[in-house]
Scaffold this active site. Structure first.
Site, mmCIF file in Angstrom:
data_model
loop_
_atom_site.group_PDB
_atom_site.id
_atom_site.type_symbol
_atom_site.label_atom_id
_atom_site.label_comp_id
_atom_site.label_asym_id
_atom_site.label_seq_id
_atom_site.Cartn_x
_atom_site.Cartn_y
_atom_site.Cartn_z
ATOM 1 N N ASP A 138 0.692 -1.294 0.042
ATOM 2 C CA ASP A 138 0.011 0.020 -0.049
ATOM 3 C C ASP A 138 0.893 1.225 0.195
ATOM 4 O O ASP A 138 0.590 2.218 0.317
ATOM 5 C CB ASP A 138 -0.947 -0.036 1.174
ATOM 6 C CG ASP A 138 -2.180 1.172 1.036
ATOM 7 O OD1 ASP A 138 -2.519 1.317 -0.072
ATOM 8 O OD2 ASP A 138 -2.558 1.568 2.244
ATOM 9 N N CYS A 192 -21.117 -11.420 -4.918
ATOM 10 C CA CYS A 192 -22.167 -10.336 -4.267
ATOM 11 C C CYS A 192 -23.528 -10.534 -4.721
ATOM 12 O O CYS A 192 -24.558 -10.342 -3.759
ATOM 13 C CB CYS A 192 -21.861 -8.809 -4.939
ATOM 14 S SG CYS A 192 -20.166 -8.233 -3.985
ATOM 15 N N CYS A 195 -27.181 -8.224 -3.630
ATOM 16 C CA CYS A 195 -26.957 -7.566 -2.323
ATOM 17 C C CYS A 195 -26.691 -6.242 -2.596
ATOM 18 O O CYS A 195 -25.737 -5.931 -3.354
ATOM 19 C CB CYS A 195 -26.058 -8.351 -1.481
ATOM 20 S SG CYS A 195 -25.731 -7.534 0.225
ATOM 21 N N CYS A 245 -14.017 4.909 8.040
ATOM 22 C CA CYS A 245 -15.488 4.327 8.300
ATOM 23 C C CYS A 245 -15.494 3.147 7.879
ATOM 24 O O CYS A 245 -14.921 2.629 6.837
ATOM 25 C CB CYS A 245 -16.342 5.221 7.446
ATOM 26 S SG CYS A 245 -18.235 4.854 7.374
ATOM 27 N N CYS A 248 -19.546 0.321 5.224
ATOM 28 C CA CYS A 248 -19.810 -0.645 4.068
ATOM 29 C C CYS A 248 -18.881 -1.815 4.301
ATOM 30 O O CYS A 248 -19.563 -3.216 3.675
ATOM 31 C CB CYS A 248 -19.123 -0.019 2.658
ATOM 32 S SG CYS A 248 -17.427 0.442 2.588
ATOM 33 N N CYS A 252 -21.351 -6.281 5.393
ATOM 34 C CA CYS A 252 -21.230 -7.276 4.285
ATOM 35 C C CYS A 252 -21.558 -8.503 4.808
ATOM 36 O O CYS A 252 -21.281 -9.061 5.701
ATOM 37 C CB CYS A 252 -19.873 -7.461 3.800
ATOM 38 S SG CYS A 252 -19.662 -8.658 2.640
#
Length: 387
Positions: A138, A192, A195, A245, A248, A252
């Site tokens: 990263d 996914c 959803c 945050c 999201c 899941c």
């Protein structure tokens, strides 16, 4: 030296060594496997959705093709470290006088930990099979998530983050580029389905469509990457989130298979699980650096962090916390003073706020802070100080 031409035995040995070094999963991808993700990334940049993150656009050609970053690379080993939380990350959002720090930032900085592990595994790889290596976590122009999907570690969900059937949303990623030609793993596929949980829960509507993110509306961007005042229209939706945050990620459904991370250095520090906003608002620079030593939070600096804390104070609904905002009206940082004005506009009765503004505007040296005062004085006389 191991014989890398024997795929099964070498791959088994590589996996064992990775697990012994604290990694939880491993896969191998072709350097040219980014594919359609490259087009999504270019569209993301073209739309300006990356906001002030100019570093994303600076080396776009390297991100979209690892062979531009390092022409000698023949295989990319993708590795994951599970950092699954031991409690519901959304529960803190109900404690309005306490700050919510993203799960990944409640422990030590993962960059340092994972890079050491990558280097150790890379040394073993060179000693065992030869070749040259480069390691990334990263910190370079590498699109880790598409490469992780190509390596079979998971898939990029509708929120654009990686989802794993085994670890849910909670994987730190690292990469070893090597000149060795290693057997590839099968890419994972999207699971996914229909959803929309991650899209619907976003407080600031940062997803204009499935698989598309507008970072300029993302709370992680606003509280970490954005250096200036947070846009007024988004402040209320931030709630008590003071660094990042997890909404999201946490919502899941695949998290039902997740498990708490096993690395103690990445585990949440008790004093960062639900810190009191009043205490955080009193942090000076040295106290901030001491509290967040070895933490990724440290990199945004005290002023941006206290800006975030003041937004949370304004959203707390607790008039007692107005005292903390009042005190910070004379802070050395204009960024902090402006956020303090907003916090007061949310907590003080309209008449008291208007009276406080009248005394403060003439003595405020920064034009942006004076504008902040004036904006909410007008709203106060109009009968509202929201948003």
């Amino acid at each position: 030296m191991l014989n890398s031409s024997e795929p099964g035995s070498f791959r088994d040995a590589l996996s064992r060594k990775a697990i012994a070094r604290g990694f939880d999963c491993l896969g191998v991808a072709d350097p040219g496997a980014i594919g359609e993700a490259a087009n999504y990334f270019r569209a993301f940049l073209d739309s300006g959705a990356h906001g002030d993150m100019d570093w994303l656009a600076a080396h776009a050609e390297r991100r979209t093709d690892p062979r531009v970053l390092w022409p000698a690379v023949r295989s990319i080993i993708m590795l994951g470290v599970n950092y699954g939380p031991d409690e519901d990350p959304l529960a803190i959002l109900q404690q309005r006088t306490r700050g919510a720090i993203s799960v990944y930032a409640q422990g030590d900085d993962y960059h340092d930990l994972i890079k050491k592990r990558l280097k150790s595994l890379a040394r073993w790889l060179v000693a065992s099979a030869g070749g040259d290596v480069k390691v990334f976590v990263d910190t370079a122009a590498v699109m880790e998530k598409p490469l992780a999907q190509a390596a079979g570690l998971g898939w990029q969900g509708k929120h654009t983050n990686l989802v794993s059937r085994e670890f849910g949303s909670w994987l730190f990623l690292g990469a070893i580029f090597t000149t060795l030609d290693l057997p590839r793993d099968a890419a994972d596929t999207d699971h996914c389905g229909s959803c929309r949980a991650c899209l619907d829960i976003c407080p600031t509507a940062a997803f204009p469509a499935p698989y598309k993110l507008d970072a300029r509306r993302c709370i992680s961007y606003l509280t970490i990457e954005s250096k200036g005042p947070i846009p007024r229209e988004l402040r209320g939706a931030i709630g008590n989130r003071i660094y990042g945050c997890d909404d999201c990620l946490a919502v899941c459904p695949w998290n039902k298979f997740a498990q708490a991370g096993r690395e103690t250095k990445l585990a949440a520090r008790e004093n960062l699980r639900a810190p009191a906003l009043a205490e955080l608002a009193r942090l000076g620079d040295s106290a901030f650096r001491a509290l967040f030593a070895r933490s990724p939070v440290k990199r945004i600096g005290r002023d941006r962090f206290v800006r975030n804390v003041l937004i949370a104070i304004g959203n707390s609904g607790d008039s007692v916390l107005a005292e903390e905002a009042e005190r910070l009206l004379t802070d050395d940082s204009a960024l902090v003073r402006g956020a303090a004005v907003w916090a007061l506009s949310q907590l003080l009765p309209r008449d008291k706020f208007a009276a406080r503004a009248a005394a403060a505007i003439s003595g405020e040296p920064d034009a942006s802070v004076r504008e902040e005062w004036s904006c909410y004085v007008v709203r106060a006389f109009a009968g509202t100080t929201k948003p």
